[in-house]
Design an enzyme around this catalytic site. Structure first.
Site, PDB file in Angstrom:
ATOM      1  N   SER A 120      35.697  33.187  36.304  1.00 60.17           N
ATOM      2  CA  SER A 120      35.521  34.568  35.844  1.00 60.17           C
ATOM      3  C   SER A 120      36.786  35.004  35.119  1.00 60.17           C
ATOM      4  O   SER A 120      37.878  34.494  35.397  1.00 60.17           O
ATOM      5  CB  SER A 120      35.262  35.452  37.064  1.00 60.17           C
ATOM      6  OG  SER A 120      35.534  36.783  36.747  1.00 60.17           O
ATOM      7  N   SER A 121      36.656  36.001  34.240  1.00 63.78           N
ATOM      8  CA  SER A 121      37.841  36.480  33.520  1.00 63.78           C
ATOM      9  C   SER A 121      38.831  37.158  34.472  1.00 63.78           C
ATOM     10  O   SER A 121      39.995  37.348  34.109  1.00 63.78           O
ATOM     11  CB  SER A 121      37.430  37.452  32.406  1.00 63.78           C
ATOM     12  OG  SER A 121      36.689  38.519  32.948  1.00 63.78           O
ATOM     13  N   CYS A 122      38.401  37.494  35.701  1.00 63.31           N
ATOM     14  CA  CYS A 122      39.326  38.176  36.621  1.00 63.31           C
ATOM     15  C   CYS A 122      40.394  37.239  37.176  1.00 63.31           C
ATOM     16  O   CYS A 122      41.293  37.682  37.876  1.00 63.31           O
ATOM     17  CB  CYS A 122      38.564  38.847  37.755  1.00 63.31           C
ATOM     18  SG  CYS A 122      37.862  37.661  38.875  1.00 63.31           S
ATOM     19  N   TYR A 138      38.453  37.849  45.467  1.00 63.56           N
ATOM     20  CA  TYR A 138      37.467  37.128  44.644  1.00 63.56           C
ATOM     21  C   TYR A 138      38.189  36.231  43.638  1.00 63.56           C
ATOM     22  O   TYR A 138      37.872  35.045  43.496  1.00 63.56           O
ATOM     23  CB  TYR A 138      36.605  38.178  43.939  1.00 63.56           C
ATOM     24  CG  TYR A 138      35.597  37.682  42.942  1.00 63.56           C
ATOM     25  CD1 TYR A 138      34.430  37.036  43.347  1.00 63.56           C
ATOM     26  CD2 TYR A 138      35.780  37.896  41.571  1.00 63.56           C
ATOM     27  CE1 TYR A 138      33.485  36.615  42.422  1.00 63.56           C
ATOM     28  CE2 TYR A 138      34.842  37.482  40.642  1.00 63.56           C
ATOM     29  CZ  TYR A 138      33.694  36.841  41.066  1.00 63.56           C
ATOM     30  OH  TYR A 138      32.767  36.429  40.148  1.00 63.56           O
ATOM     31  N   LYS A 144      38.246  32.069  43.151  1.00 68.41           N
ATOM     32  CA  LYS A 144      37.887  31.413  41.876  1.00 68.41           C
ATOM     33  C   LYS A 144      39.027  30.503  41.405  1.00 68.41           C
ATOM     34  O   LYS A 144      38.792  29.403  40.898  1.00 68.41           O
ATOM     35  CB  LYS A 144      37.586  32.466  40.800  1.00 68.41           C
ATOM     36  CG  LYS A 144      36.312  33.237  41.047  1.00 68.41           C
ATOM     37  CD  LYS A 144      35.102  32.361  40.793  1.00 68.41           C
ATOM     38  CE  LYS A 144      33.804  33.033  41.098  1.00 68.41           C
ATOM     39  NZ  LYS A 144      32.661  32.126  41.075  1.00 68.41           N
ATOM     40  N   HIS A 184      27.628  45.478  38.916  1.00 70.54           N
ATOM     41  CA  HIS A 184      28.744  45.581  37.977  1.00 70.54           C
ATOM     42  C   HIS A 184      28.575  46.851  37.150  1.00 70.54           C
ATOM     43  O   HIS A 184      27.547  47.530  37.218  1.00 70.54           O
ATOM     44  CB  HIS A 184      28.772  44.350  37.063  1.00 70.54           C
ATOM     45  CG  HIS A 184      29.300  43.129  37.747  1.00 70.54           C
ATOM     46  ND1 HIS A 184      28.527  42.017  37.986  1.00 70.54           N
ATOM     47  CD2 HIS A 184      30.523  42.837  38.248  1.00 70.54           C
ATOM     48  CE1 HIS A 184      29.248  41.096  38.597  1.00 70.54           C
ATOM     49  NE2 HIS A 184      30.469  41.573  38.769  1.00 70.54           N
TER      50      HIS A 184
HETATM   51  N1  LIG Z   1      27.802  38.565  36.723  1.00 74.99           N
HETATM   52  C1  LIG Z   1      28.875  38.506  35.964  1.00 74.99           C
HETATM   53  O1  LIG Z   1      29.193  39.430  35.194  1.00 74.99           O
HETATM   54  C2  LIG Z   1      29.744  37.269  35.989  1.00 74.99           C
HETATM   55  C3  LIG Z   1      30.846  37.214  35.132  1.00 74.99           C
HETATM   56  C4  LIG Z   1      31.654  36.094  35.150  1.00 74.99           C
HETATM   57  C5  LIG Z   1      31.379  35.057  36.017  1.00 74.99           C
HETATM   58  N2  LIG Z   1      30.306  35.130  36.851  1.00 74.99           N
HETATM   59  C6  LIG Z   1      30.076  34.027  37.779  1.00 74.99           C
HETATM   60  O2  LIG Z   1      28.777  33.495  37.631  1.00 74.99           O
HETATM   61  C7  LIG Z   1      28.301  33.023  38.890  1.00 74.99           C
HETATM   62  C8  LIG Z   1      26.925  33.603  39.161  1.00 74.99           C
HETATM   63  O3  LIG Z   1      26.983  35.019  39.126  1.00 74.99           O
HETATM   64  P1  LIG Z   1      25.658  35.917  39.079  1.00 74.99           P
HETATM   65  O4  LIG Z   1      26.035  37.156  38.363  1.00 74.99           O
HETATM   66  O5  LIG Z   1      24.527  35.106  38.655  1.00 74.99           O
HETATM   67  O6  LIG Z   1      25.500  36.297  40.623  1.00 74.99           O
HETATM   68  P2  LIG Z   1      24.145  36.678  41.411  1.00 74.99           P
HETATM   69  O7  LIG Z   1      23.118  37.199  40.477  1.00 74.99           O
HETATM   70  O8  LIG Z   1      24.575  37.534  42.554  1.00 74.99           O
HETATM   71  O9  LIG Z   1      23.632  35.283  41.965  1.00 74.99           O
HETATM   72  C9  LIG Z   1      24.332  34.623  42.981  1.00 74.99           C
HETATM   73  C10 LIG Z   1      23.535  33.435  43.438  1.00 74.99           C
HETATM   74  O10 LIG Z   1      24.273  32.794  44.474  1.00 74.99           O
HETATM   75  C11 LIG Z   1      23.410  32.592  45.594  1.00 74.99           C
HETATM   76  N3  LIG Z   1      24.169  32.630  46.829  1.00 74.99           N
HETATM   77  C12 LIG Z   1      25.008  33.591  47.275  1.00 74.99           C
HETATM   78  N4  LIG Z   1      25.490  33.258  48.495  1.00 74.99           N
HETATM   79  C13 LIG Z   1      24.921  32.071  48.812  1.00 74.99           C
HETATM   80  C14 LIG Z   1      25.007  31.222  49.945  1.00 74.99           C
HETATM   81  N5  LIG Z   1      25.808  31.520  50.988  1.00 74.99           N
HETATM   82  N6  LIG Z   1      24.286  30.087  49.946  1.00 74.99           N
HETATM   83  C15 LIG Z   1      23.465  29.769  48.909  1.00 74.99           C
HETATM   84  N7  LIG Z   1      23.349  30.529  47.813  1.00 74.99           N
HETATM   85  C16 LIG Z   1      24.076  31.670  47.763  1.00 74.99           C
HETATM   86  C17 LIG Z   1      22.403  33.732  45.521  1.00 74.99           C
HETATM   87  O11 LIG Z   1      21.258  33.382  46.250  1.00 74.99           O
HETATM   88  P3  LIG Z   1      20.574  34.455  47.226  1.00 74.99           P
HETATM   89  O12 LIG Z   1      20.082  35.533  46.328  1.00 74.99           O
HETATM   90  O13 LIG Z   1      19.530  33.675  47.914  1.00 74.99           O
HETATM   91  O14 LIG Z   1      21.681  34.938  48.127  1.00 74.99           O
HETATM   92  C18 LIG Z   1      22.163  33.790  44.015  1.00 74.99           C
HETATM   93  O15 LIG Z   1      21.223  32.806  43.648  1.00 74.99           O
HETATM   94  C19 LIG Z   1      29.359  33.428  39.925  1.00 74.99           C
HETATM   95  O16 LIG Z   1      30.176  32.327  40.210  1.00 74.99           O
HETATM   96  C20 LIG Z   1      30.161  34.486  39.219  1.00 74.99           C
HETATM   97  O17 LIG Z   1      31.494  34.500  39.643  1.00 74.99           O
HETATM   98  C21 LIG Z   1      29.460  36.203  36.851  1.00 74.99           C
END
Ligand SMILES: NC(=O)c1ccc[n+]([C@@H]2O[C@H](COP(=O)([O-])OP(=O)(O)OC[C@H]3O[C@@H](n4cnc5c(N)ncnc54)[C@H](OP(=O)(O)O)[C@@H]3O)[C@@H](O)[C@H]2O)c1
Length: 313
Positions: free
Chosen positions: A109-111, A138, A142, A181
């Protein structure tokens, strides 16, 4: 796509989330298929993770499972943010090594960039200063994930790559105000304001911080591109190329949603970092750039929100 790539066993950890589901859609569009567990596996649990890898035997892993949230969730649940993310990524990265996964892509992540690093953030600014306090747990998890990928590559000769996306938005985002977010939170509030005929919608902070927003299908496209074209331990940024203020994004969403009221900026709420723009020239230099403009991405996101409102918590 080469014939043997069609036979790849691909596991997208976090396939129900915003990023994971976008990666699955992109893989399917390009003729790849994925393998997935029959029921939810808790990736914080090492035994469950190892058993899953024994069963799935993946060749490629996209590590998009994480505990994710906005500034409120990060400040309210710091222990969960560091524990869950450290456990999930340690288990998945180690299981990928043990089960001889050919390639893994880790979502950072950018953070992870220091709060006082020069803008836009270049990859070489990694670990050059102190982090923003509001999401330090967080960010530290990362950072550990990145160093873990690099260490496994160095000691074991694995091919684990780490990418740093900008703020993402799109289908399957979280619109729940407790853990969303900034962009989905504003969209949700504006939608509710329109629905109830409210004269005013509250936006947290001063509205002046600048953020870079990338549509999640573009991110998924970049992930697939990097799986096929990038084999370095060095982190790589994935951004949209420019940023807007929170106030500007609020006015854009107001226009897309057709809300006619006003905004009230609540300056008692935290702003977070003043700016978080990525320098994505390393990625553009190897041949990838985003294709969904911000306005178009917001229209697609609002359309998805309206179609799925019945199941959004
Ligand atoms: N969203 C952003 O703006 C953003 C920006 C930069 C980077 N990222 C990175 O992208 C990645 C995905 O982010 P996202 O926005 O897609 O998040 P998200 O929509 O919250 O999805 C998270 C996923 O992780 C699963 N998960 C969480 N805890 C778990 C556990 N203990 N065991 C198994 N599965 C688990 C969730 O499944 P369940 O629903 O079943 O819990 C869900 O499928 C992350 O690494 C995040 O840091 C996101």
């Amino acid at each position: 796509m080469e014939a043997n790539q069609r036979d790849l066993r691909i596991y997208v950890a976090g396939h129900t989330g915003m990023v994971g589901s976008a990666i699955c859609r992109k893989l399917s569009q390009h003729g790849y298929s994925t393998v997935r567990p029959n029921s939810r596996v808790d990736l914080r649990d090492q035994k469950q993770t190892m058993d899953l890898f024994s069963q799935l035997k993946p060749d490629w892993v996209f590590l998009a499972a994480a505990k994710v949230g906005g500034i409120y969730a990060n400040m309210t649940y710091p222990a969960e943010f560091i524990y869950d993310n450290s456990m999930i990524q340690s288990n998945v990265i180690h299981a990928s090594y043990v089960h001889k996964v050919k390639k893994l892509l880790f979502l950072g992540s950018s953070c992870i960039y220091p709060k006082d690093a020069p803008q836009p953030f270049k990859e070489e600014h990694f670990l050059c200063g102190y982090l923003e306090k509001s999401n330090e747990p967080y960010a530290v998890s990362k950072i550990a994930g990145i160093i873990m990928c690099q260490s496994y590559n160095r000691q074991y000769g694995t091919n684990f790559i780490s990418i740093m996306p900008a703020n993402l938005y799109g289908p399957e985002d979280r619109f729940n105000l407790a853990n969303s977010h900034v962009l989905p939170a504003i969209l949700r509030k504006i939608h509710e304001g329109k629905r109830t005929g409210a004269e005013e919608v509250e936006i947290w902070g001063t509205g002046t911080p600048r953020r870079e927003f990338l549509y999640v299908d573009d991110l998924a496209d970049a992930c697939l591109f990097l799986m096929n074209n990038y084999n370095s331990s060095e982190i790589i940024n994935v951004g949209a190329g420019d940023d807007v203020t929170i106030k500007e994004i609020a006015y854009l969403i107001k226009d897309v949603a057709g809300y006619e009221g006003q905004f009230k900026f609540n300056v008692d709420m935290p702003d977070g970092m003043a700016r978080k723009l990525l320098d994505s020239s390393r990625l553009t230099n190897i041949g990838w750039k985003p294709s969904v403009p911000l306005r178009k991405g917001l229209e697609l996101t609002y359309k998805w929100f309206l179609e799925n409102e019945w199941r959004i918590k």
